[in-house]
Design a protein around this motif. Structure first.
Motif, PDB file in Angstrom:
ATOM      1  N   GLY A  66       6.030   3.953   3.728  1.00  0.00           N
ATOM      2  CA  GLY A  66       7.250   4.441   2.558  1.00  0.00           C
ATOM      3  C   GLY A  66       6.421   5.176   1.588  1.00  0.00           C
ATOM      4  O   GLY A  66       5.385   4.649   1.086  1.00  0.00           O
ATOM      5  N   TYR A  67       7.274   6.107   0.560  1.00  0.00           N
ATOM      6  CA  TYR A  67       6.795   6.312  -0.465  1.00  0.00           C
ATOM      7  C   TYR A  67       5.627   7.473  -0.357  1.00  0.00           C
ATOM      8  O   TYR A  67       5.564   8.154  -1.572  1.00  0.00           O
ATOM      9  N   ASN A  68       5.073   7.640   0.510  1.00  0.00           N
ATOM     10  CA  ASN A  68       3.980   8.529   0.575  1.00  0.00           C
ATOM     11  C   ASN A  68       3.646   9.167   1.938  1.00  0.00           C
ATOM     12  O   ASN A  68       4.581   8.898   2.861  1.00  0.00           O
ATOM     13  N   VAL A  69       2.392  10.017   2.123  1.00  0.00           N
ATOM     14  CA  VAL A  69       2.629  10.825   3.380  1.00  0.00           C
ATOM     15  C   VAL A  69       1.641  10.421   4.354  1.00  0.00           C
ATOM     16  O   VAL A  69       1.495  11.011   5.224  1.00  0.00           O
TER      17      VAL A  69
ATOM     18  N   SER B 171       0.230  -4.308  -6.389  1.00  0.00           N
ATOM     19  CA  SER B 171       0.413  -3.460  -5.431  1.00  0.00           C
ATOM     20  C   SER B 171      -0.884  -2.555  -5.420  1.00  0.00           C
ATOM     21  O   SER B 171      -1.269  -2.113  -6.482  1.00  0.00           O
ATOM     22  N   VAL B 172      -1.323  -2.203  -4.235  1.00  0.00           N
ATOM     23  CA  VAL B 172      -2.561  -1.255  -4.061  1.00  0.00           C
ATOM     24  C   VAL B 172      -2.099   0.075  -4.173  1.00  0.00           C
ATOM     25  O   VAL B 172      -2.486   1.055  -4.911  1.00  0.00           O
ATOM     26  N   GLY B 173      -0.921   0.528  -3.904  1.00  0.00           N
ATOM     27  CA  GLY B 173      -0.292   1.852  -3.683  1.00  0.00           C
ATOM     28  C   GLY B 173       0.799   2.529  -4.450  1.00  0.00           C
ATOM     29  O   GLY B 173       0.971   3.541  -4.666  1.00  0.00           O
TER      30      GLY B 173
ATOM     31  N   ALA C  31     -13.030 -13.379   3.364  1.00  0.00           N
ATOM     32  CA  ALA C  31     -11.814 -12.786   4.145  1.00  0.00           C
ATOM     33  C   ALA C  31     -10.677 -11.853   3.404  1.00  0.00           C
ATOM     34  O   ALA C  31     -10.691 -11.889   2.183  1.00  0.00           O
ATOM     35  N   ILE C  32     -10.069 -10.953   4.138  1.00  0.00           N
ATOM     36  CA  ILE C  32      -9.109  -9.958   3.614  1.00  0.00           C
ATOM     37  C   ILE C  32      -7.639 -10.169   4.160  1.00  0.00           C
ATOM     38  O   ILE C  32      -7.743 -10.295   5.556  1.00  0.00           O
ATOM     39  N   TYR C  33      -6.614 -10.398   3.494  1.00  0.00           N
ATOM     40  CA  TYR C  33      -5.409 -10.362   4.166  1.00  0.00           C
ATOM     41  C   TYR C  33      -4.435  -9.426   3.312  1.00  0.00           C
ATOM     42  O   TYR C  33      -4.749  -8.925   2.310  1.00  0.00           O
ATOM     43  N   CYS C  34      -3.525  -8.895   4.352  1.00  0.00           N
ATOM     44  CA  CYS C  34      -2.612  -7.775   3.423  1.00  0.00           C
ATOM     45  C   CYS C  34      -1.149  -8.372   3.696  1.00  0.00           C
ATOM     46  O   CYS C  34      -0.862  -8.971   4.856  1.00  0.00           O
ATOM     47  N   LEU C  35      -0.461  -8.484   2.822  1.00  0.00           N
ATOM     48  CA  LEU C  35       0.978  -8.786   2.801  1.00  0.00           C
ATOM     49  C   LEU C  35       1.960  -8.148   3.293  1.00  0.00           C
ATOM     50  O   LEU C  35       3.210  -8.179   2.824  1.00  0.00           O
ATOM     51  N   GLY C  36       1.748  -6.731   3.572  1.00  0.00           N
ATOM     52  CA  GLY C  36       2.696  -5.798   3.989  1.00  0.00           C
ATOM     53  C   GLY C  36       3.234  -4.597   3.288  1.00  0.00           C
ATOM     54  O   GLY C  36       2.704  -4.468   2.117  1.00  0.00           O
ATOM     55  N   ASP C  37       3.892  -3.897   3.744  1.00  0.00           N
ATOM     56  CA  ASP C  37       4.616  -2.738   3.115  1.00  0.00           C
ATOM     57  C   ASP C  37       3.413  -1.604   3.332  1.00  0.00           C
ATOM     58  O   ASP C  37       2.724  -1.099   1.927  1.00  0.00           O
TER      59      ASP C  37
ATOM     60  N   ILE D 248       0.722  -1.055   0.223  1.00  0.00           N
ATOM     61  CA  ILE D 248       0.093  -0.111  -0.065  1.00  0.00           C
ATOM     62  C   ILE D 248       0.756   1.146   0.005  1.00  0.00           C
ATOM     63  O   ILE D 248       0.554   2.267  -0.736  1.00  0.00           O
ATOM     64  N   HIS D 249       1.857   1.248   0.844  1.00  0.00           N
ATOM     65  CA  HIS D 249       2.916   2.391   0.699  1.00  0.00           C
ATOM     66  C   HIS D 249       2.371   3.585   1.056  1.00  0.00           C
ATOM     67  O   HIS D 249       2.609   4.577   0.324  1.00  0.00           O
ATOM     68  N   ALA D 250       1.698   3.872   1.906  1.00  0.00           N
ATOM     69  CA  ALA D 250       1.381   5.012   2.540  1.00  0.00           C
ATOM     70  C   ALA D 250       0.342   5.880   1.566  1.00  0.00           C
ATOM     71  O   ALA D 250       0.075   7.015   2.020  1.00  0.00           O
ATOM     72  N   ASN D 251      -0.194   5.257   0.693  1.00  0.00           N
ATOM     73  CA  ASN D 251      -1.021   5.854  -0.171  1.00  0.00           C
ATOM     74  C   ASN D 251      -2.598   5.595   0.131  1.00  0.00           C
ATOM     75  O   ASN D 251      -3.170   4.647  -0.188  1.00  0.00           O
TER      76      ASN D 251
END
Length: 244
Positions: free
Chosen positions: A39-42, A179-181, A30-36, A9-12
């Protein structure tokens, strides 16, 4: 069972908001998130808070680990701005995230073992790319006793089917959720994966599971301009606009 997989997602936060709206419109179990998450945004704190509010099981990505390390070291280097803006409460959350998530689903024939990682089962910085040597890729499945391996980190979505060399006519499935973000496949839209497994899933067929990659439009300019108005490099904004 329909599982939505988010990664990188990287802060987006604008990207995450629209992605979650897309997920809410579907029949997802179900929803899972693989991290990150950072970084890269605000908006690292907004992203973390939303993931926590929804109780989404999440892995520690390499950028999440980096944020924790920077806070522990007290770094004020200009290059670490994206991590310095992560709050103390959010750092505490990141520091407790696991490296792997393992699941098991029962089909009519056998239990299906799923392993979720950020990079690879061995490192959150290792890339499992779609063109990885087949023997080396299948060796990972055999080593980890896994039927479905789900990863992120490269920001490039794919679903690759590999034959089990020890059981002819039986297949492994490797899925990168994209990637989401911060997509890097030339398409700037958010990307997440939906994996469908049910009682009739047959792993003696290449089509044993269904994998969909959902692309979601969001306000890319809002995210890009937020970067340009911050202490982050303007190049990050260009990457968002171009999808690389």
């Amino acid at each position: 069972m329909r599982i939505a997989i988010l990664s990188d997602i990287h802060a987006n936060f604008p990207a995450l908001e629209q992605t979650l709206k897309s997920i809410d419109e579907q029949k997802i179990d179900a929803i899972y998130c693989l991290g990150d998450l950072v970084g890269y945004n605000v908006w690292p704190n907004a992203v973390i808070n939303e993931i926590r509010k929804r109780h989404i099981p999440t892995l520690a990505g390499n950028h999440d680990v980096k944020a924790v390390d920077i806070h522990n070291d007290g770094s004020k280097d200009s290059g670490s701005y994206a991590y310095q803006i992560v709050g103390k409460e959010q750092i505490s959350y990141l520091s407790a995230l696991p490296a792997h998530i393992k699941l098991e689903y029962q089909t009519a024939d056998k239990p299906i073992k799923i392993l979720m990682v950020h990079g690879s089962p061995y490192s959150n910085t290792e890339y499992l790319l779609e063109d990885k040597d087949e023997k080396k890729f299948t060796a990972i499945f055999l080593d980890t006793d896994t039927d479905i391996l789900i990863c992120g980190h490269s920001h490039k979505p794919y679903h690759r089917v590999l034959e089990n060399p020890n059981k002819k006519g039986c297949y492994f499935h490797a899925v990168n959720a994209g990637s989401v973000g911060k997509p890097k496949d030339g398409n700037p839209k958010c990307c997440y994966a939906v994996i469908t497994i049910n009682k009739s899933s047959d792993f003696s067929k290449k089509e044993g599971i269904k994998v969909e990659f959902i692309r979601v439009q969001y306000d890319i300019e809002k995210a890009a301009q937020a970067i340009e108005q911050s202490d982050l490099p303007d190049s990050y904004a260009h990457m968002l606009r171009e999808g690389y």
